[in-house]
Design a protein around this motif. Structure first.
Motif, PDB file in Angstrom:
ATOM      1  N   VAL A 261       0.928  -1.133  -0.169  1.00  0.00           N
ATOM      2  CA  VAL A 261       0.115   0.010  -0.019  1.00  0.00           C
ATOM      3  C   VAL A 261       1.054   1.192  -0.051  1.00  0.00           C
ATOM      4  N   GLY A 262       1.065   1.903  -1.427  1.00  0.00           N
ATOM      5  CA  GLY A 262       1.958   2.894  -1.355  1.00  0.00           C
ATOM      6  C   GLY A 262       3.470   2.455  -1.455  1.00  0.00           C
ATOM      7  N   ALA A 263       4.257   2.422  -0.520  1.00  0.00           N
ATOM      8  CA  ALA A 263       5.584   1.983  -0.459  1.00  0.00           C
ATOM      9  C   ALA A 263       5.527   0.440  -0.356  1.00  0.00           C
ATOM     10  N   ALA A 264       6.620  -0.043  -1.089  1.00  0.00           N
ATOM     11  CA  ALA A 264       6.854  -1.504  -0.912  1.00  0.00           C
ATOM     12  C   ALA A 264       6.685  -2.244   0.215  1.00  0.00           C
ATOM     13  N   ALA A 265       6.025  -3.201   0.522  1.00  0.00           N
ATOM     14  CA  ALA A 265       5.997  -3.766   1.754  1.00  0.00           C
ATOM     15  C   ALA A 265       6.910  -4.810   2.056  1.00  0.00           C
ATOM     16  N   ALA A 266       7.924  -4.882   2.962  1.00  0.00           N
ATOM     17  CA  ALA A 266       8.858  -5.977   3.307  1.00  0.00           C
ATOM     18  C   ALA A 266       8.319  -7.144   3.328  1.00  0.00           C
ATOM     19  N   PRO A 267       8.926  -8.118   2.768  1.00  0.00           N
ATOM     20  CA  PRO A 267       8.232  -9.739   3.149  1.00  0.00           C
ATOM     21  C   PRO A 267       8.655 -10.302   4.489  1.00  0.00           C
ATOM     22  N   LEU A 268       7.794 -11.011   4.803  1.00  0.00           N
ATOM     23  CA  LEU A 268       7.865 -11.620   6.252  1.00  0.00           C
ATOM     24  C   LEU A 268       8.388 -12.989   6.002  1.00  0.00           C
ATOM     25  N   ARG A 269       9.429 -13.343   6.941  1.00  0.00           N
ATOM     26  CA  ARG A 269      10.164 -14.606   6.562  1.00  0.00           C
ATOM     27  C   ARG A 269      10.320 -15.484   8.061  1.00  0.00           C
ATOM     28  N   ALA A 270      10.351 -16.593   7.808  1.00  0.00           N
ATOM     29  CA  ALA A 270      10.396 -17.318   8.917  1.00  0.00           C
ATOM     30  C   ALA A 270      10.845 -18.832   8.464  1.00  0.00           C
ATOM     31  N   VAL A 271      11.437 -19.618   9.596  1.00  0.00           N
ATOM     32  CA  VAL A 271      12.323 -20.722   9.027  1.00  0.00           C
ATOM     33  C   VAL A 271      11.668 -21.884  10.092  1.00  0.00           C
ATOM     34  N   GLY A 272      11.137 -22.921   9.551  1.00  0.00           N
ATOM     35  CA  GLY A 272      10.419 -24.100  10.505  1.00  0.00           C
ATOM     36  C   GLY A 272      10.467 -25.383   9.819  1.00  0.00           C
ATOM     37  N   ARG A 273       9.854 -26.250  10.578  1.00  0.00           N
ATOM     38  CA  ARG A 273       9.927 -27.703   9.997  1.00  0.00           C
ATOM     39  C   ARG A 273       8.285 -28.054   9.656  1.00  0.00           C
ATOM     40  N   ARG A 274       7.432 -27.425  10.072  1.00  0.00           N
ATOM     41  CA  ARG A 274       6.183 -27.512   9.862  1.00  0.00           C
ATOM     42  C   ARG A 274       5.240 -26.141   9.515  1.00  0.00           C
TER      43      ARG A 274
END
Length: 289
Positions: free
Chosen positions: A237-250
């Motif tokens: 919305v307007g400026a580019a949104a930063a991606p959300l990141r996570a690391v996991g096994r499930r």
């Protein structure tokens, strides 16, 4: 685990039709270096029977990404991936996954890697319907375009054609001149969906994004330290949104009906699906070093 010197070479019918010369070269190199049994299945059922009856022979798939994925999925359902390494000689038009995995692209180089290479264990994503993901998972997935009908040649003198035929041809030319909507081709970069998706995404039981946050895309990639990397791209919305990141096994995704692309295959629509990382679940023969 030592690689077997007896090979079951399963040649996908698409490879035989698309590049018979590469198939012949691969067969010659493999037969010169090991005891081989060659199978020429005409369809998925014969492909599955050949793998099921392989005995102690090491399976070698001659085909593209889809043939490799079919073999991995079948061996997974047989719970046989831990007992044998899979080998691939890439032949066909869809080879991005094979290239990303490190398989040599030439028929000779790939066949030599089958004979002289070493097994590398890799992670799998396995979903709650026993489907597998080798390379990457993408949500949402646009449907593959329908194949265009083959043109019908119309020769001869236009003036000699009957009036009804000239009228139809004029209408076809008028319609063909209008610009059409672009549809992503298989293997190309995925297009953005026409509307944002609203999905609930949990990684190892922790909420990453909920239904109130519209998103553009989700990717899940196995093979990173700690399991699989999950990347969620929120709607900008307007400026580019930063991606959300996570690391996991499930990883659990739920919400309104959604489709997903598991490697080269499209699944769904489903309302919920869970993927679990199986570490070192399958082996691929690759060049040493």
């Amino acid at each position: 685990m030592a690689l077997s010197d007896q090979l079951l070479v399963v040649i996908d019918p698409v490879a035989r039709r698309s590049d018979g010369e590469s198939v012949r070269i691969a067969k010659d190199v493999l037969s010169a270096g090991a005891a081989t049994k060659v199978c020429l299945p005409d369809g998925p059922e014969e492909f599955a029977r050949a793998l099921a009856r392989r005995g102690s022979r090491r399976p070698v798939v001659v085909g593209d990404d889809r043939a490799l994925l079919r073999a991995v999925a079948l061996l997974h359902r047989q719970r046989a991936l831990g007992a044998c390494a899979v080998s691939l000689v890439p032949v066909g038009g869809v080879l991005s996954l094979a290239r990303s995995l490190g398989v040599p692209m030439g028929a000779v180089a790939a066949a030599r890697a089958v004979l002289d290479g070493a097994e590398r264990r890799m992670d799998l994503l396995v979903d709650d319907s026993d489907g597998v993901v080798v390379g990457a998972l993408r949500i949402p997935s646009l449907p593959a375009p329908s194949p265009s009908p083959a043109p019908v040649p119309l020769g001869g003198d236009p003036a000699a054609r009957p009036p009804w035929l000239r009228t139809c041809q004029s209408l076809v030319r008028t319609l063909a001149s209008r610009p059409g909507r672009l549809v992503a081709a298989p293997g190309s970069a995925p297009a953005r969906p026409s509307r944002p998706a609203r999905l609930r995404i949990e990684v190892d039981g922790e909420l990453l994004v909920d239904l109130d946050q519209p998103i553009e895309a989700v990717s899940v990639t196995p093979g990173v330290p700690g399991g699989a990397e999950v990347v969620v791209q929120p709607v900008s919305v307007g400026a580019a949104a930063a991606p959300l990141r996570a690391v996991g096994r499930r990883v659990t995704v739920s919400g309104t009906d959604f489709r997903y692309r598991a490697d080269a295959l499209v699944g769904g629509p489903v309302r919920t699906r869970t993927w679990v990382v199986w570490e070192g679940a399958w082996g691929l023969t690759l060049p040493v070093g």
